[in-house]
Write an enzyme that holds these catalytic residues in place. Structure first.
Site, PDB file in Angstrom:
ATOM      1  N   ASP A 207       0.866  -1.180   0.000  1.00 23.06           N
ATOM      2  CA  ASP A 207       0.000   0.000   0.000  1.00 23.06           C
ATOM      3  C   ASP A 207       0.903   1.231   0.000  1.00 23.06           C
ATOM      4  OD1 ASP A 207       0.426  -1.067   2.917  1.00 23.06           O
ATOM      5  OD2 ASP A 207       0.287   1.108   3.069  1.00 23.06           O
ATOM      6  N   ASP A 209       1.725   4.580   2.005  1.00 20.98           N
ATOM      7  CA  ASP A 209       1.487   4.982   3.383  1.00 20.98           C
ATOM      8  C   ASP A 209       0.626   6.246   3.433  1.00 20.98           C
ATOM      9  OD1 ASP A 209       2.189   3.787   5.888  1.00 20.98           O
ATOM     10  OD2 ASP A 209       3.232   5.642   6.374  1.00 20.98           O
TER      11      ASP A 209
END
Ligand SMILES: [Zn+2]
Length: 267
Positions: A207, A209
């Site tokens: 992902d 951040d």
């Protein structure tokens, strides 16, 4: 007699098994049992141990992983080289989900974790370069052979967790030179160094951040989904790398304790 291994993989989130036809070993250490029983099998002519960092059922959260027991258990089985995959959040917009990074530095932002085996005497290991140069080269070459893009170098910011970062923290980690953020890279790396083990990390970005992405912030569900999509690529890469890792260690890792008087005997 307990079966021995030369090298080990410590699996992270989403990687709870690696080896086929492996034998299972319950190991105990002065620091208690490791995260899970260690499994051992032969891969490419090498004896390889596997230990899921969080336990097979992910019962150990990052801040409560028995890091000292894990590294001690592996060394006691004969392991001298460790490859440590982990899930990370990207701190650079260009490092999207699915990107592999082979880091060369880390910044420790954990708190309250025991990060040494040596509570007596003067044992100050060098940690300027926390990752094994030979292991890094091997992983990068293995990725190139499989045409899996892997970023050569980067700084892992290791946070205490288990919560994810705020946007301000995330922007700050990027501003101080962080490439990716994670919750388990420390003290694992330094404990390996304190046992004179080679330690190499490979980080899978799951992902972006909080400070990098613009929409909703990262969720645990998203992290596990991206890891699941990339588990096959990671597993193949790891098996290639363990078979290719040089058995003769000419890197500095094995000499980390030279000239130091240890207060305890190593297994
Ligand atoms: Zn090494």
């Amino acid at each position: 007699m307990t079966e021995t291994a030369e090298l080990a993989v410590i699996g992270g989130s989403g990687l709870y098994a690696l080896l086929e036809g492996a034998t299972k070993h319950e190991v105990n250490t002065p620091y208690g049992p490791p995260s899970d029983p260690v499994t051992i099998a032969e891969v490419g002519g090498r004896r390889v141990a596997f230990l899921p960092r969080h336990g097979r059922d992910h019962r150990h959260p990052p801040h409560l992983i028995p890091y000292r027991a894990n590294l001690w258990a592996l060394r006691s089985l004969g392991v001298r080289q460790v490859i440590a995959p982990c899930a990370v959040g990207g701190l650079r917009p260009e490092l999207g989900p699915g990107t592999f990074v082979v880091p060369d530095q880390l910044i420790d932002r954990t708190s309250g974790r025991t990060q040494t085996y040596y509570d007596r005497g003067a044992v100050h290991v060098s940690f300027a370069d926390p990752y094994c140069p030979a292991g890094r080269r091997t992983l990068l070459d293995a990725a190139a052979r499989r045409e899996i893009p892997a970023v050569d170098g980067g700084t892992v910011v290791v946070v205490e967790g288990p919560r994810f970062s705020t946007r301000a923290e995330s922007r700050w980690y990027a501003s101080i030179g962080g490439t990716v953020v994670n919750m388990t890279g420390h003290p694992e790396a330094v404990l390996a160094r304190e046992l004179a083990l080679c330690y190499t990390s490979i980080a899978l970005v799951t992902d972006l951040d909080a400070g990098v992405e613009t929409g909703a912030s990262v969720t645990q569900e998203e992290v596990f989904r991206v890891f699941g999509e990339n588990t096959d690529r990671l597993r193949a890469l790891l098996l290639d790398a363990v078979a290719a890792l040089p058995a003769d260690r000419d890197c500095p890792c094995g000499r980390a304790l030279d000239g130091i008087t240890l207060p305890i005997p190593l297994p």
